[in-house]
Design an enzyme around this catalytic site. Sequence first.
Site, PDB file in Angstrom:
ATOM      1  N   TYR A  38      -0.955  -0.575  10.486  1.00 14.53           N
ATOM      2  CA  TYR A  38      -1.296  -0.984   9.128  1.00 14.53           C
ATOM      3  C   TYR A  38      -0.202  -0.551   8.151  1.00 14.53           C
ATOM      4  O   TYR A  38       0.281  -1.344   7.337  1.00 14.53           O
ATOM      5  CB  TYR A  38      -2.634  -0.372   8.716  1.00 14.53           C
ATOM      6  CG  TYR A  38      -2.997  -0.613   7.266  1.00 14.53           C
ATOM      7  CD1 TYR A  38      -3.548  -1.821   6.867  1.00 14.53           C
ATOM      8  CD2 TYR A  38      -2.787   0.370   6.296  1.00 14.53           C
ATOM      9  CE1 TYR A  38      -3.880  -2.051   5.536  1.00 14.53           C
ATOM     10  CE2 TYR A  38      -3.115   0.143   4.973  1.00 14.53           C
ATOM     11  CZ  TYR A  38      -3.654  -1.067   4.599  1.00 14.53           C
ATOM     12  OH  TYR A  38      -3.966  -1.293   3.281  1.00 14.53           O
TER      13      TYR A  38
ATOM     14  N   SER B 168       0.846  -1.188   0.000  1.00 18.87           N
ATOM     15  CA  SER B 168       0.000   0.000   0.000  1.00 18.87           C
ATOM     16  C   SER B 168       0.882   1.238   0.000  1.00 18.87           C
ATOM     17  O   SER B 168       1.980   1.221   0.588  1.00 18.87           O
ATOM     18  CB  SER B 168      -0.908   0.031   1.236  1.00 18.87           C
ATOM     19  OG  SER B 168      -1.572   1.286   1.359  1.00 18.87           O
TER      20      SER B 168
END
Length: 262
Positions: A153, A140
Site C-alpha cells: 500500500y 498518503s
Amino acid sequence: MADIPSVLITGASSGIGATYAERFARRGHDLVLVARDITRLEALAARLRAETGVAVDILPADLTQPGDIAAVETRLRADRRIGVLVNNAGASLAGRFEKQPADGLDRLVALNATSVVRLASAVAPRFVEAGAGAIVNIASVVGLIPEFGQTVYGATKAFVLFLSQGLSFELAPKGVYVQAVLPAATRTEIWERAGADVNALPAMMEVGELVDAALVGFDRREPVTIPVLGEAGKWEAYQAARQTMLPDFSQIHAAERYRAAS
C-alpha cells in the site's frame, strides 16, 4: 474548456471522493462520479443535484477491470467540459506482506497505481492542448513511512507522489496543475474494507476536515499538500535534503567509500 469546468472524481461513492464531490458541487462545478457502487452513486448524485443545482453524471466502473477503466478513459478524452480529474479511488489490504494473497496485491496495485497513471494519461493531452486543467492525485503519508509496515500500500502511494511530482515538472509549464494530497489516518471506509475495526484504532482526522484542507492547497496551487503537517519548512527541508544528492547522481564512478582498498 468551460469557465467553471466539470470535475471527474473516482472512488466517489463514499469517504474522500464523496466529500470532494460535495465540495466541488457547492463551488458550482458539474460532476462526473465514478465508483463501483451504483446505488450509492445514484443517491449521492440525486442529493447533490437537489441541493446545489449542478449537473451530476454517474459512471459506474471498477477501475481494476480493463473494460471499465477504458470507459472512463474514453469519457476523459471526449468530454471537453471536464477540466479537473480527482484520482481518489484506492484500497488497502490487511496483514503483513508474507501473508497477503498475490491476487489481492494485483488488485491493490491496479487500483492504487495503474488506474492513476491510465486516467492521468487519458486526460493530459487534452489539458496540454487547452493550456489549462488540474489533476489531483490522492496519495498518503504512508508512502513516506516504510516503518509503518503497509509495504505494498505504501509503495503504491509513494508511486503516486513521485508520479504527481514528475507530472508537475512536465506539465506545469504547459498550464496544467498537478497536486498530490497526502492524508494521514482519516476516518473512511477503507479501514473496514481492509478488515480493521476503525473504532478500535487511534483517533483520526474526519474526512470533511481533510478535504477542506486539501482544497486550500488546491486553491494555492501547491504541488504537494500534507494536511497534518504543521510546518511547511519541514517538507521544504526534506526536499532540500533530497536535492543536495542530485550532483552525486551524475557521477560516472563509484564513490570513494565503495572502492575496494588497494
